[in-house]
Design an enzyme around this catalytic site. Sequence first.
Site, PDB file in Angstrom:
ATOM      1  N   ILE A 188       0.705  -1.268  -0.196  1.00  0.00           N
ATOM      2  CA  ILE A 188       0.068  -0.033  -0.067  1.00  0.00           C
ATOM      3  C   ILE A 188       0.763   1.103  -0.174  1.00  0.00           C
ATOM      4  O   ILE A 188       0.439   2.252  -0.205  1.00  0.00           O
ATOM      5  CB  ILE A 188      -0.784  -0.158   1.287  1.00  0.00           C
ATOM      6  CG1 ILE A 188      -1.881  -0.967   0.398  1.00  0.00           C
ATOM      7  CG2 ILE A 188      -1.960   1.425   1.128  1.00  0.00           C
ATOM      8  CD1 ILE A 188      -2.669  -1.049   2.100  1.00  0.00           C
ATOM      9  N   GLU A 189       2.010   1.211   0.591  1.00  0.00           N
ATOM     10  CA  GLU A 189       2.403   2.465   0.735  1.00  0.00           C
ATOM     11  C   GLU A 189       3.284   2.594  -0.272  1.00  0.00           C
ATOM     12  O   GLU A 189       3.539   3.637  -1.138  1.00  0.00           O
ATOM     13  CB  GLU A 189       3.931   2.351   2.009  1.00  0.00           C
ATOM     14  CG  GLU A 189       3.190   1.903   3.307  1.00  0.00           C
ATOM     15  CD  GLU A 189       2.117   3.663   4.177  1.00  0.00           C
ATOM     16  OE1 GLU A 189       3.129   4.493   3.019  1.00  0.00           O
ATOM     17  OE2 GLU A 189       2.464   3.592   4.802  1.00  0.00           O
ATOM     18  N   THR A 190       3.978   1.438  -1.500  1.00  0.00           N
ATOM     19  CA  THR A 190       4.888   1.850  -2.010  1.00  0.00           C
ATOM     20  C   THR A 190       4.897   1.306  -3.487  1.00  0.00           C
ATOM     21  O   THR A 190       6.005   1.325  -4.123  1.00  0.00           O
ATOM     22  CB  THR A 190       6.576   1.790  -2.076  1.00  0.00           C
ATOM     23  OG1 THR A 190       6.511   0.836  -1.357  1.00  0.00           O
ATOM     24  CG2 THR A 190       6.426   3.159  -0.682  1.00  0.00           C
TER      25      THR A 190
END
Length: 294
Positions: free
Chosen positions: A116-118
């Site tokens: 989700i972050e990267t």
Amino acid sequence: MKKIFLLIIFNLSVIADYSDHKESEIVINELVNQHGFDKSFVIQVLKNAQRRDEMLESVANPAEKTKTWDDYKAIFIKKKRIQDGQDFIKKNSEVLQKAEDTYHVPKEVITAILGIETNYGKNMGNFRVLDSLTTLGFDDPRRSKFFRSELIQFFLLTRENNLDILKTKGSYAGAMGYSQFISSSYRAYAIDFDDDGYVDLFNSVEDAIGSIANYLKIHGWKKEGKIVTRSYPNNVRKFYKPHESLTQFIPLRFEEDGKDLHFIGDDNFRAIARYNISDVYAMAVYYLTEELKK
Ligand SMILES: [Ca+2]
């Protein structure tokens, strides 16, 4: 006359000399007096910083707040991201297992956060962190104090880790590397998990995996704990024992495909929400985790 005036306004909005900003003196003094930075270096760096108005827009309207749960979920819980996550787990199974053994955070949770972050390291952000933290630290009307503090942390981080302060990149809010740690979190919770003597969230996926697990552990992750339990309206009490305080449990409501879903957020939900203070973020991590377990 009018043209010249517009040109000046335009230039001001693109390049702002942050060494000259009315609030900059406090930052400069703190860096020089408390942390031993050379004053001319700090001024030179702040002069180089560029105001980016789109950051002010983004921070005022983050996806977590402007998108519905259905929209947010559609971005992150889809076939490609699930498949890439399963590939990521296969590729990094040894280090994920080591993190799970050390911190008791399941490999699927660590992987979901990275997804989700990267997008598993594929998108670590393309803004100069210096521009983000000066723009938000000096010109954001609501959270400038927080971002100014992160700017000071960023000076310290780049000095400690030998990063180029003018070139280090991240998200619009100054989050960096595989795991998108802001400067203060990077300094406090990032760890050297591949044992090369250097904490590197930009190039070492091992360090990023260990750092996420360490962060969650420190923020209350429980080995046998739950993220959420499905609940039903007016039926919340059924899910906790009388001696437990209600404040430990977060009642959550999500509208999904036109239906209301109710959950109780548990300790591990809180730990994830400490990573990014948002119910939809933590819920997306939970959903992706469940998909990765399949
Ligand atoms: Ca390392």
